[in-house]
Structure formats: C-alpha cells, structure tokens
Design a protein around this motif. Structure first.
Motif, PDB file in Angstrom:
ATOM      1  N   GLY A 219       0.782  -1.215   0.000  1.00 57.80           N
ATOM      2  CA  GLY A 219       0.000   0.000   0.000  1.00 57.80           C
ATOM      3  C   GLY A 219       0.817   1.269   0.000  1.00 57.80           C
ATOM      4  N   GLY A 220       2.119   1.150   0.128  1.00 55.48           N
ATOM      5  CA  GLY A 220       2.991   2.320   0.116  1.00 55.48           C
ATOM      6  C   GLY A 220       3.983   2.233  -1.019  1.00 55.48           C
ATOM      7  N   GLY A 221       5.205   2.647  -0.749  1.00 58.70           N
ATOM      8  CA  GLY A 221       6.232   2.628  -1.780  1.00 58.70           C
ATOM      9  C   GLY A 221       6.853   1.263  -1.994  1.00 58.70           C
ATOM     10  N   GLY A 222       6.575   0.305  -1.117  1.00 61.18           N
ATOM     11  CA  GLY A 222       7.148  -1.025  -1.258  1.00 61.18           C
ATOM     12  C   GLY A 222       6.401  -2.006  -0.375  1.00 61.18           C
ATOM     13  N   PHE A 223       6.781  -3.266  -0.460  1.00 65.47           N
ATOM     14  CA  PHE A 223       6.135  -4.307   0.336  1.00 65.47           C
ATOM     15  C   PHE A 223       6.807  -4.430   1.701  1.00 65.47           C
ATOM     16  CE2 PHE A 223       5.616  -5.611  -4.143  1.00 65.47           C
ATOM     17  CZ  PHE A 223       4.222  -5.593  -4.216  1.00 65.47           C
ATOM     18  N   GLY A 224       6.016  -4.870   2.686  1.00 63.71           N
ATOM     19  CA  GLY A 224       6.602  -5.128   3.999  1.00 63.71           C
ATOM     20  C   GLY A 224       7.646  -6.224   3.923  1.00 63.71           C
ATOM     21  N   LEU A 225       7.373  -7.227   3.097  1.00 61.74           N
ATOM     22  CA  LEU A 225       8.325  -8.309   2.836  1.00 61.74           C
ATOM     23  C   LEU A 225       8.078  -8.827   1.429  1.00 61.74           C
ATOM     24  CD1 LEU A 225      10.582 -10.146   3.883  1.00 61.74           C
ATOM     25  CD2 LEU A 225       8.843 -11.617   4.888  1.00 61.74           C
ATOM     26  N   TRP A 226       9.141  -8.901   0.646  1.00 56.62           N
ATOM     27  CA  TRP A 226       9.046  -9.336  -0.747  1.00 56.62           C
ATOM     28  C   TRP A 226      10.163 -10.322  -1.039  1.00 56.62           C
ATOM     29  CZ3 TRP A 226      12.524  -9.088  -4.782  1.00 56.62           C
ATOM     30  CH2 TRP A 226      12.024  -9.293  -6.075  1.00 56.62           C
ATOM     31  N   LEU A 227       9.831 -11.406  -1.766  1.00 58.46           N
ATOM     32  CA  LEU A 227      10.818 -12.408  -2.156  1.00 58.46           C
ATOM     33  C   LEU A 227      10.656 -12.709  -3.640  1.00 58.46           C
ATOM     34  CD1 LEU A 227      10.376 -14.861   0.851  1.00 58.46           C
ATOM     35  CD2 LEU A 227      12.372 -13.400   0.436  1.00 58.46           C
ATOM     36  N   ASP A 228      11.781 -12.924  -4.326  1.00 55.24           N
ATOM     37  CA  ASP A 228      11.711 -13.204  -5.768  1.00 55.24           C
ATOM     38  C   ASP A 228      11.475 -14.689  -6.010  1.00 55.24           C
ATOM     39  OD1 ASP A 228      14.130 -14.485  -5.348  1.00 55.24           O
ATOM     40  OD2 ASP A 228      15.278 -13.260  -6.768  1.00 55.24           O
ATOM     41  N   SER A 229      11.402 -15.072  -7.280  1.00 56.41           N
ATOM     42  CA  SER A 229      11.042 -16.445  -7.643  1.00 56.41           C
ATOM     43  C   SER A 229      12.104 -17.459  -7.261  1.00 56.41           C
ATOM     44  CB  SER A 229      10.763 -16.537  -9.148  1.00 56.41           C
ATOM     45  OG  SER A 229      11.916 -16.156  -9.895  1.00 56.41           O
ATOM     46  N   ASP A 230      13.337 -16.998  -7.055  1.00 52.49           N
ATOM     47  CA  ASP A 230      14.420 -17.901  -6.654  1.00 52.49           C
ATOM     48  C   ASP A 230      14.630 -17.909  -5.144  1.00 52.49           C
ATOM     49  OD1 ASP A 230      15.081 -18.660  -9.287  1.00 52.49           O
ATOM     50  OD2 ASP A 230      16.222 -16.809  -9.563  1.00 52.49           O
TER      51      ASP A 230
END
Length: 265
Positions: A219-230
C-alpha cells in the motif's frame, strides 16, 4: 454428541505478598474457541475418570494434551476468570513441538513468536513444509509444498547479514490474483531485539503471490516483505499494512536460508 474439548495440564503460579506459589491446574478449551476454563488439580481424579471411562459417551469428544518443560507464560488476569483476585496469576505453557530441528531459530525465538500467535495454534505441533536446505531455492516448490494446506504458516528467513525475520501468515502461501489473508497476519524481526508488527487496520494487503514473487504487506512505496522467484533476493520496506520498519539491516537483502512451518492438526 458432546462438545469437543482440549485439556492441557500446566504449572500455575500466583504471588501472594512477596512469596510465589506453585499450584498445578488444568486448562479446558472448547475446540475452535479462544477462551480457557481453569480447574484445580484436585479435580484430576474426576477428570481422568471422565476421559478414560469407555462407558461415558462424552469421553470420545475429549483430546488430552501433555505439556512438558513449560516455558511460555500466559497471564490470566484479563481473561475474565479469577478465583483469587488479589493474586497476580500467570500460567506457563510449553512451546509448540516442532517436527524437525530448525536451522534458523531456537527456543528463545519461538517463545517470543508464540506470544503473538493465535491461541488455536499453540496446542498443536508445528511441521516443516519447506526449507531451502532440503528443497532448494524455488518459489514454485514452496507453493507446491503448500498445496492443499488450510492452516496458518510461519515464514522464517536468515539473510547474509545473519538477521532473522519473517512473517506469520493466517493462510498458506499460494498463487492468487487477489490479496488474501486476515488480520492475524503479522511481520516480525530479531534485529537484534524481537519486534512484532501487527495489522494496523489501514488496509488489507496482507499477502499476494504469483510465480515471480511473494508479497506480504503493501500500500505504500514497497512491500513489507518481498521475495523473488528464486527465494534469493528480497526486500523489506515500511508499509501501511503493518506500519513496520525494515525487517533487516538494509531494505534489500540476500536470503541465506528460509523455512516455512505450519500447524499440524
């Protein structure tokens, strides 16, 4: 058909004056309910007869849970039940039993986390469903291992800066076109002190997932926690969903190891 209950034997402590006293008690909980009914240990003989008597049709509706080495404390002062209102009461409950040894957290981590998890997750063993050490680094595999699950999950990450953090999710991770999850979801970090970031109520962007990434909070400029496909590159930004700080030392991080646990019913 009788009502289904869980019965937990715990060490009960209360303080009177300057002395701390121990008195074993039993906690009764109707399944799917959050409240506890507390009974004195003197009732043990009656309880045991009720639970073990094959003639009693209600016996099959009870589940006996043995608790050893209690470490986690739950205050009963605000539960609405109080036999001894002048006493400061606390009940010690064991940490969840893990199906495997964790490579990422120890008892002191689990003790802090358990205090913030829903009560319904605290009387069941926890099963390891995904580990980068065992299953490799693949978001597809993570999704595949959770197919068919309906219980909450605990995501634990250790990055290359040796920081431990993650998320408790009300729902297993999955590919979804829309956001999913409930307000039970929260972020946490041991960086180095424990910090839990509960739902702020500002939005409901709890979780989202596709084959390219896993997202928790937003909801802001980024995610609280984000992980890529690897499951190799990750990031953590402050987000309105949890009003959290970055979970790691830096907003962008490299995953060293990752584990996902779920309640084993």
């Amino acid at each position: 058909m009788g009502v289904a209950y869980s019965v937990v034997e715990v060490d009960h402590f209360y303080t009177k004056g300057k002395k701390r006293h121990r008195k074993p008690r039993f906690l009764f909980r109707e399944k799917h309910q959050k409240g506890f009914l507390v009974a004195e240990s003197e009732k043990a003989a009656v309880i045991n007869k009720l639970l073990s008597d094959p003639v009693d049709p209600t016996a099959n509706n009870w589940e006996i849970i043995t608790v050893k080495d209690p470490k986690w404390r739950l205050s009963l002062c605000s539960s609405g039940y109080s036999e001894e209102p002048d006493y400061q009461e606390e009940v010690e409950v064991a940490l969840p039993v893990l199906s495997d040894d964790s490579q990422l957290f120890e008892d002191h981590h689990l003790e802090k986390l358990t205090a913030h998890m829903p009560v319904r997750t605290q009387v069941h063993p926890w099963q390891l469903v995904y580990s980068t050490v065992i299953h490799g680094s693949s978001l597809k595999t993570l999704y595949r291992n959770m197919a068919g699950l309906e219980s909450p999950v605990l995501l634990v990450i250790k990055d290359t800066h040796k920081k431990v953090f993650g998320a408790f999710s009300s729902d297993p991770f999955k590919v979804s076109k829309y956001c999913y999850g409930t307000g039970e979801t929260f972020l946490f970090s041991f960086n180095p002190d424990f910090q839990a970031y509960k739902w702020s109520g500002e939005n409901s962007y709890f979780m989202g997932g596709n084959l390219e990434s896993l997202q928790i909070g937003g909801g802001g400029g980024g995610f609280g926690l984000w992980l890529d496909s690897d499951l190799y590159h990750g990031s953590s930004f402050s987000c309105p969903t949890f009003n959290n700080e970055s979970l790691s030392t830096k907003e962008d991080f490299i995953v060293q190891d990752l584990e996902v646990w779920t309640v084993q019913r």
